[in-house]
Design a protein around this motif. Structure first.
Motif, PDB file in Angstrom:
ATOM      1  N   LEU A  86      -5.162   4.050  -1.475  1.00  0.00           N
ATOM      2  CA  LEU A  86      -5.897   3.073  -0.677  1.00  0.00           C
ATOM      3  C   LEU A  86      -6.528   3.731   0.550  1.00  0.00           C
ATOM      4  O   LEU A  86      -7.715   3.530   0.822  1.00  0.00           O
ATOM      5  CB  LEU A  86      -4.950   1.948  -0.241  1.00  0.00           C
TER       6      LEU A  86
ATOM      7  N   TYR B 191      -1.878  -4.356  -4.579  1.00  0.00           N
ATOM      8  CA  TYR B 191      -1.214  -5.603  -4.953  1.00  0.00           C
ATOM      9  C   TYR B 191       0.245  -5.323  -5.279  1.00  0.00           C
ATOM     10  O   TYR B 191       0.579  -4.271  -5.815  1.00  0.00           O
ATOM     11  CB  TYR B 191      -1.858  -6.212  -6.206  1.00  0.00           C
TER      12      TYR B 191
ATOM     13  N   ASN C  42      -7.980  -1.992  -3.231  1.00  0.00           N
ATOM     14  CA  ASN C  42      -6.992  -3.010  -2.881  1.00  0.00           C
ATOM     15  C   ASN C  42      -5.636  -2.611  -3.427  1.00  0.00           C
ATOM     16  O   ASN C  42      -5.547  -1.928  -4.445  1.00  0.00           O
ATOM     17  CB  ASN C  42      -7.381  -4.367  -3.468  1.00  0.00           C
TER      18      ASN C  42
ATOM     19  N   TRP D 171      -2.637  -0.174  -7.134  1.00  0.00           N
ATOM     20  CA  TRP D 171      -3.873   0.090  -6.400  1.00  0.00           C
ATOM     21  C   TRP D 171      -5.017  -0.086  -7.388  1.00  0.00           C
ATOM     22  O   TRP D 171      -4.918   0.325  -8.550  1.00  0.00           O
ATOM     23  CB  TRP D 171      -3.869   1.520  -5.864  1.00  0.00           C
TER      24      TRP D 171
ATOM     25  N   CYS E 284      -7.306   1.912 -11.744  1.00  0.00           N
ATOM     26  CA  CYS E 284      -6.096   1.423 -11.082  1.00  0.00           C
ATOM     27  C   CYS E 284      -4.955   2.404 -11.299  1.00  0.00           C
ATOM     28  O   CYS E 284      -4.990   3.245 -12.202  1.00  0.00           O
ATOM     29  CB  CYS E 284      -5.730   0.030 -11.567  1.00  0.00           C
TER      30      CYS E 284
ATOM     31  N   ASN F  85      -0.418   3.446  -1.467  1.00  0.00           N
ATOM     32  CA  ASN F  85      -1.146   3.389  -0.200  1.00  0.00           C
ATOM     33  C   ASN F  85      -1.935   4.666   0.076  1.00  0.00           C
ATOM     34  O   ASN F  85      -2.975   4.620   0.727  1.00  0.00           O
ATOM     35  CB  ASN F  85      -0.195   3.091   0.957  1.00  0.00           C
TER      36      ASN F  85
END
Length: 135
Positions: free
Chosen positions: A55, A63, A61, A74, A42, A52
């Motif tokens: 991502l 959050y 994902n 991420w 993460c 992003n």
């Protein structure tokens, strides 16, 4: 993806990312307990663009966590973390040992991990979990 892009992602991840191994358990009706270990990667940032970009490049994902300032996170888990870690490991400096441990764990895991794991393998996985937290 170009090597310079991977080096950029690795640099960001070295500074703002983390690799953890989660342990979960399930108790069967028979009373037996089965364990599962999975690696997660993460990265947290107040900059949504940074999160992003991970991502879009590697999946996973994103959050939003409400903190005093708010933070974007991420995350990519388990088998999804493998392509990401393989791609950036050659460029990592601070988290290379953690990435190698996580990749080793994911190589030995089986789909539907809630199955019997030998005592020897449990000891190895627990040692890896401890090693990642100590690095």
């Amino acid at each position: 993806m170009r090597a310079t892009d991977l080096a950029y992602f690795a640099g960001l991840f070295d500074g703002e990312g983390c690799i953890v191994i989660h342990k979960s358990t399930t108790r069967l009706k028979s009373g037996k307990v089965h364990y599962a270990y999975e690696a997660d990667a993460c990265l947290a940032s107040i900059d949504k663009w940074v999160v992003n970009s991970f991502l879009f490049a590697f999946g996973g994902n994103v959050y939003w966590r409400r903190t005093q300032r708010g933070i974007w996170t991420w995350q990519v888990s388990s088998k999804g973390a493998v392509p990401f870690l393989r791609a950036i490991t050659p460029y990592l400096r601070l988290k290379r040992a953690q990435a190698e441990i996580a990749l080793g764990l994911e190589q030995r895991r089986h789909k539907g991990e809630y199955r019997y794991i030998s005592e020897e393998e449990l000891a190895v996985r627990e040692a890896e979990k401890i090693a990642i937290s100590n690095l």
